[in-house]
Motif scaffolding. Structure first.
Motif, short mmCIF file in Angstrom:
data_model
loop_
_atom_site.label_atom_id
_atom_site.label_comp_id
_atom_site.label_asym_id
_atom_site.label_seq_id
_atom_site.Cartn_x
_atom_site.Cartn_y
_atom_site.Cartn_z
N MET A 5 0.83 -1.20 0.00
CA MET A 5 0.00 0.00 0.00
C MET A 5 0.86 1.25 0.00
O MET A 5 0.67 2.15 -0.79
CB MET A 5 -0.88 -0.01 1.23
CG MET A 5 -1.84 1.14 1.25
SD MET A 5 -3.23 0.73 2.26
CE MET A 5 -4.56 1.39 1.32
N LEU A 6 1.82 1.28 0.90
CA LEU A 6 2.68 2.46 0.99
C LEU A 6 4.12 2.01 0.90
O LEU A 6 4.53 1.06 1.56
CB LEU A 6 2.45 3.18 2.32
CG LEU A 6 3.35 4.39 2.54
CD1 LEU A 6 2.73 5.62 1.92
CD2 LEU A 6 3.60 4.61 4.01
N LYS A 7 4.88 2.70 0.07
CA LYS A 7 6.29 2.38 -0.05
C LYS A 7 7.07 3.67 0.12
O LYS A 7 6.79 4.66 -0.56
CB LYS A 7 6.55 1.77 -1.42
CG LYS A 7 7.87 1.05 -1.50
CD LYS A 7 7.93 0.26 -2.79
CE LYS A 7 9.37 -0.06 -3.05
NZ LYS A 7 9.77 -1.35 -3.10
N VAL A 8 8.01 3.65 1.03
CA VAL A 8 8.82 4.83 1.30
C VAL A 8 10.26 4.46 1.02
O VAL A 8 10.75 3.44 1.50
CB VAL A 8 8.65 5.26 2.78
CG1 VAL A 8 9.69 6.29 3.16
CG2 VAL A 8 7.26 5.80 3.01
N GLU A 9 10.93 5.25 0.18
CA GLU A 9 12.31 4.91 -0.18
C GLU A 9 13.24 6.10 0.03
O GLU A 9 13.02 7.16 -0.55
CB GLU A 9 12.38 4.49 -1.65
CG GLU A 9 12.12 3.02 -1.84
CD GLU A 9 12.02 2.68 -3.30
OE1 GLU A 9 12.91 1.97 -3.79
OE2 GLU A 9 11.08 3.16 -3.95
N GLY A 10 14.24 5.91 0.84
CA GLY A 10 15.26 6.94 1.05
C GLY A 10 14.70 8.29 1.48
O GLY A 10 15.21 9.33 1.12
N LEU A 11 13.63 8.26 2.28
CA LEU A 11 12.94 9.49 2.66
C LEU A 11 13.83 10.37 3.53
O LEU A 11 14.44 9.91 4.49
CB LEU A 11 11.66 9.14 3.43
CG LEU A 11 10.69 10.27 3.70
CD1 LEU A 11 10.12 10.79 2.40
CD2 LEU A 11 9.58 9.80 4.61
N GLY A 39 17.04 9.37 5.24
CA GLY A 39 17.12 8.15 4.45
C GLY A 39 16.40 6.99 5.09
O GLY A 39 17.03 6.03 5.53
N VAL A 40 15.08 7.08 5.18
CA VAL A 40 14.29 6.01 5.77
C VAL A 40 13.55 5.28 4.67
O VAL A 40 12.95 5.91 3.80
CB VAL A 40 13.30 6.57 6.81
CG1 VAL A 40 12.27 5.53 7.18
CG2 VAL A 40 14.04 7.06 8.03
N SER A 41 13.61 3.94 4.67
CA SER A 41 12.89 3.14 3.67
C SER A 41 12.09 2.06 4.38
O SER A 41 12.62 1.39 5.28
CB SER A 41 13.86 2.48 2.70
OG SER A 41 14.72 3.42 2.13
N GLY A 76 13.94 11.63 -1.49
CA GLY A 76 13.34 10.32 -1.37
C GLY A 76 11.96 10.26 -1.99
O GLY A 76 11.44 11.26 -2.49
N GLN A 77 11.38 9.08 -1.94
CA GLN A 77 10.12 8.83 -2.64
C GLN A 77 9.08 8.28 -1.70
O GLN A 77 9.38 7.46 -0.82
CB GLN A 77 10.36 7.81 -3.74
CG GLN A 77 10.98 8.38 -4.99
CD GLN A 77 10.16 8.00 -6.19
OE1 GLN A 77 9.78 6.85 -6.31
NE2 GLN A 77 9.87 8.96 -7.06
N ILE A 78 7.84 8.76 -1.87
CA ILE A 78 6.71 8.17 -1.16
C ILE A 78 5.75 7.66 -2.23
O ILE A 78 5.28 8.45 -3.05
CB ILE A 78 6.00 9.21 -0.28
CG1 ILE A 78 6.96 9.78 0.76
CG2 ILE A 78 4.79 8.59 0.41
CD1 ILE A 78 6.41 10.97 1.50
#
Lengths: 343, 308
Positions: A5-11, A39-41, A76-78
């Motif tokens: 549902m939710l993907k967080v990459e290098g936030l 940088g949270v994934s 980063g990406q959400i």
């Protein structure tokens, strides 16, 4: 494999806390930047509860705010239901996706507008998104929502100050549900409440999850609560995710020294009388984080490499961990046993 | 609807504010005095014994009649007449009306301007905030009366005295309003900085409400308390500023006399013995301003939770 549902990459999210320009010029000081999230994934699957834990100031609330769009990420990406939601422009483009997310806040005394009646507060998302038309129908829906969270439909005519903290949190949940979300971000929803009321709110949230198929991102510093509600747990330290794993794995076989330290600090009836390892040291300032692994000044296993090099996330069965000691196999076995303590 | 109204009324009568009102005789007195002024001023065409602007009823033979308790007093002019034979009591009632209109309009103008700029400044922050607040800082270094004098002079220079007389009221409202907006802007900005980080505002943002709606629906009602106090005290200030400007001769023309104009006209006769022409409008002004200020002080204390 369930749907992501939710993907967080290098936030990433940095805050500029520099003094005003004139003071900087006069003092000759440079800019000061807080690396609140660095940088949270992680990813969350539909229908599950993902928890983030950590000490105060580790950036877990900032992650929550980034996910719902109260802050724009610095990097980063959400990705939410396949749509890219990193940045304000992207969020406007995917307004329909954005409206599937809602948030429950920490302080039930600040999260309700003190001048509005409860009915109006709960009806606001319905009116704004035009989910239902017509005053009577909206009123009926508000009554329904109030019953759903365990209040009476007649409470719609009261003001927030007429309710207790737990009841206000129920109103807050009803407002979040009014927007017909599938994904709820809960920023320490129980930390301002009495213990007995905490349990009621947590049970209500679990019932709602079963009934409405909700997905939760749950932020907390309370390990007992996290152990009770989550499917997966992520541990944050100074803006980084140091370890994540399925709840049973994380509480049963914690890998990262920081996770172990947190678990050791949980009081336990079985070990009363035994001395327990307190959480040593203070969290360093996120303005000048330590070099290398940010946990090294407090870590019993730190060596030269930990001071130099930032550990990369290492996939392990059922999760991931960012630690040189784990990678090099220097990790002592976990003494085991405090899972029950968390309950 | 009626149930809600009666509920609201019951709430108001039960409230701490009403309680503190009932328990302060000075406040009740000043409220009564203010009310008398309001009624006397706004209903002056019906209440005043004479119409000082109806030239047909003026009798120059009655000019300089002293108050009724002096030897030459005439009972139809209770506090005497001025140099044109106008009844002073009626002139004061009409004059108070003009003063109050200027006062209310300029307070409203300053409030709308100041509250909007303060909201924008506090809510958006950054550059917008810096620009608005630096302008406010600069304006604060000039006394309000100086700004009003300057603006009035500029308009007079641009339009000529005759046209200016027709627009005098508007010019006054504009210049007084423009010199008092800073207080509102700063107060509102301060409160907005506190409110905008509260979770109910963030909740509204998560719902997806646009900034303008959040400011109007959520932030504005929660920052209006202090604004009300400033507005009350500023009403008295605006009336005084208007009187000062009129006294200096840059305010309202004698054809449309406010309290300040009356005092100025009377000032010329002070040394020839006709003291009442200037003293009575002066007393009226002083009493009104005192009453409004006392009301404002009470309101400030009543709304301040730390003084309860």
């Amino acid at each position: 494999m369930a749907e992501t549902m939710l993907k967080v990459e290098g936030l990433k999210r940095y805050f500029d806390v520099s003094p005003p320009w004139l003071n900087r010029v006069l003092d000759g000081s440079g800019r000061r930047v807080v690396h609140a999230v660095d940088g949270v994934s992680f990813s969350i699957e539909r229908g599950e509860t993902f928890s983030l834990v950590g000490e105060s100031g580790c950036g877990k609330s900032t992650v929550a705010r980034l996910v719902v769009g109260l802050y724009d990420p610095s990097g980063g990406q959400i990705t939410f239901e396949g749509a890219d939601l990193s940045g304000a422009a992207a969020r406007r483009k995917h307004g329909d996706k954005q409206s599937r997310m809602q948030m429950i806040f920490q302080d039930p005394y600040a999260s309700l507008n003190p001048r509005w009646r409860v009915g109006r507060i709960i009806a606001e998302p319905i009116r704004f998104k035009k989910l239902i038309q017509g005053g009577d129908k909206i009123k009926a829906r508000v009554g329904e929502l109030l019953s759903l969270v365990g209040l009476s439909p007649a409470d719609a005519d009261k003001f927030p100050h007429e309710f207790s903290g737990g009841q206000r949190q129920r109103i807050s949940i009803a407002r979040a549900l009014a927007g017909q979300p599938e994904f709820l971000v809960c920023d320490e929803p129980t930390s301002a409440l009495d213990v007995s009321v905490q349990a009621q709110i947590l049970n209500l949230m679990a019932e709602l999850q079963a009934e409405l198929g909700l997905t939760y991102l749950f932020i907390s510093h309370n390990l007992a609560v996290v152990h009770h509600v989550s499917d997966k747990v992520g541990v944050m330290y100074l803006g980084r995710l140091v370890e994540w794993a399925e709840t049973r794995t994380l509480f049963g076989r914690p890998l990262h020294p920081y996770t172990r330290m947190l678990l050791d600090a949980i009081p336990d009836l079985d070990m009363s009388g035994r001395s327990r390892t307190p959480v040593a040291g203070e969290v360093p300032s996120p303005i000048n984080p330590p070099s290398g692994c940010s946990f090294h000044p407090r870590c019993p296993l730190a060596n030269e490499r930990c001071k130099r090099e930032v550990p990369q996330s290492l996939t392990v069965p059922g999760g991931a961990v960012a630690c040189h000691a784990v990678q090099e196999g220097r990790l002592p076995p976990w003494h085991g046993g405090t899972v029950a303590a968390a309950e | 609807m009626i149930a809600r109204l009666s509920d609201g009324l019951r709430r108001a009568l039960d409230s701490d504010i009403f309680y503190s009102f009932r328990n302060s005789p000075l406040t009740i007195l000043s409220a009564v005095v203010t009310l008398i002024f309001f009624i006397g001023a706004f209903f002056s065409p019906w209440l005043a014994p004479h119409n000082p602007f109806d030239v047909a009823t003026l009798n120059l033979m009655d000019a300089f009649t002293p108050p009724v308790w002096l030897p030459e007093g005439n009972p139809i002019y209770p506090i005497g007449t001025d140099d044109q034979g106008r009844d002073l009591l009626s002139a004061i009632m009409y004059g108070t009306r003009v003063s109050l209109v200027v006062g209310f309009c300029s307070v409203a103008f300053a409030m709308v301007l100041g509250v909007s700029l303060g909201l924008i400044s506090g809510y958006f922050g950054g550059m917008v905030d810096s620009v608005i607040m630096r302008v406010a800082d600069v304006q604060l270094t000039f006394p309000a009366i100086l700004i009003a004098l300057l603006l009035d002079g500029v308009v007079r220079g641009l339009m000529g005295t005759e046209q200016h007389d027709n627009l005098a009221l508007m010019v006054l409202v504009f210049s007084i309003g423009l010199s008092y907006w800073v207080q509102y802007a700063r107060t509102v900005r301060g409160s907005v900085l506190v409110e905008r980080n509260k979770e109910y505002v963030q909740a509204a943002r998560v719902i997806g409400l646009p900034s303008v709606l959040i400011m109007i629906r959520h932030v504005l009602p929660n920052v209006l308390g202090p604004v009300l106090v400033i507005a009350t005290i500023n009403l008295a200030l605006a009336v005084i500023t208007e009187a000062t400007l009129s006294f200096l001769g840059v305010g309202l023309p004698p054809t449309q006399p406010s309290l300040g104009t009356l005092i100025r006209i009377g000032n010329g006769f002070l040394f020839s013995g006709e003291w009442w022409i200037t003293v009575f409008p002066g007393i009226a002004l002083a009493v009104f301003v005192l009453a409004v200020n006392l009301l404002g002080d009470w309101l400030r204390d009543a709304l301040n939770p730390r003084l309860r």
